[in-house]
Design an enzyme around this catalytic site. Sequence first.
Site, PDB file in Angstrom:
ATOM      1  N   ILE A 122       0.985  -1.123  -0.062  1.00 42.08           N
ATOM      2  CA  ILE A 122      -0.203  -0.154  -0.362  1.00 42.08           C
ATOM      3  C   ILE A 122       1.067   0.854   0.068  1.00 42.08           C
ATOM      4  O   ILE A 122       1.063   1.331   1.228  1.00 42.08           O
ATOM      5  CB  ILE A 122      -0.610   0.142   1.535  1.00 42.08           C
ATOM      6  N   PRO A 123       0.704   2.067  -1.450  1.00 43.44           N
ATOM      7  CA  PRO A 123       2.129   2.931  -1.330  1.00 43.44           C
ATOM      8  C   PRO A 123       1.603   4.137  -0.494  1.00 43.44           C
ATOM      9  O   PRO A 123       1.918   4.949  -1.402  1.00 43.44           O
ATOM     10  CB  PRO A 123       2.021   2.743  -2.614  1.00 43.44           C
ATOM     11  N   CYS A 124       2.529   4.182   0.889  1.00 43.78           N
ATOM     12  CA  CYS A 124       2.161   6.107   1.390  1.00 43.78           C
ATOM     13  C   CYS A 124       3.306   6.546   1.224  1.00 43.78           C
ATOM     14  O   CYS A 124       3.044   7.958   1.407  1.00 43.78           O
ATOM     15  CB  CYS A 124       1.495   5.229   3.240  1.00 43.78           C
ATOM     16  N   HIS A 125       4.195   6.067   0.794  1.00 48.05           N
ATOM     17  CA  HIS A 125       5.154   6.464   0.152  1.00 48.05           C
ATOM     18  C   HIS A 125       4.323   7.843  -1.082  1.00 48.05           C
ATOM     19  O   HIS A 125       5.270   8.688  -1.391  1.00 48.05           O
ATOM     20  CB  HIS A 125       6.771   5.665  -0.621  1.00 48.05           C
ATOM     21  N   ARG A 126       4.031   7.423  -1.821  1.00 49.44           N
ATOM     22  CA  ARG A 126       2.821   8.153  -2.735  1.00 49.44           C
ATOM     23  C   ARG A 126       2.346   9.533  -2.092  1.00 49.44           C
ATOM     24  O   ARG A 126       1.943  10.125  -2.842  1.00 49.44           O
ATOM     25  CB  ARG A 126       2.410   7.612  -3.853  1.00 49.44           C
TER      26      ARG A 126
END
Length: 174
Positions: free
Chosen positions: A137-141
């Site tokens: 789940i790409p929370c870095h985005r």
Amino acid sequence: MADPIYLSLVESELLGLIGIAVSPEGLRRLEMDLEGEADFLSKNQSYADGKFLYSEEQTARYTDQIRRYLTGQLHVFSLPIDWTVYTPFQTAVLKETLRIPYGKTRSYGEVAASIGNPRASRAVGQAERRNQVPLVIPCHRVIGSDGSLTGYGGKGNTDTKARLLAFEKERAGT
């Protein structure tokens, strides 16, 4: 007796040693920059949510996709996620986060607006903070409205976020 939660480790130049925990429902946890197998087992035991067993066989689907992501061969994960550990709001935020394309970013406010709560950018930040499967789940985005790299947990904090965004942008050609 509860179903076991299977653990596995993936070596990575980009993110150090990565540990994953897989429940019968799907990916439950992902930790980066671990110090070793004992470190990951200890972190999982602190949740007291099951019996933990290391199993490459039971986690192969997950480790394969993570390895493919880390080599730039995979841009979208197709792994089941264990949503049972999140509130309905957190689930809505994290499912919206999954929609952010590889190599792209959205602000906390944009995510809030996308789930119908345009004034909830701080609450979105808190939901992202509780993401137990970063990378997948790409929370870095998710970034600040001014483009700043804020609010990334774990070792390295925003340095890790910057590395992941640069890695994706390079491979996405953006």
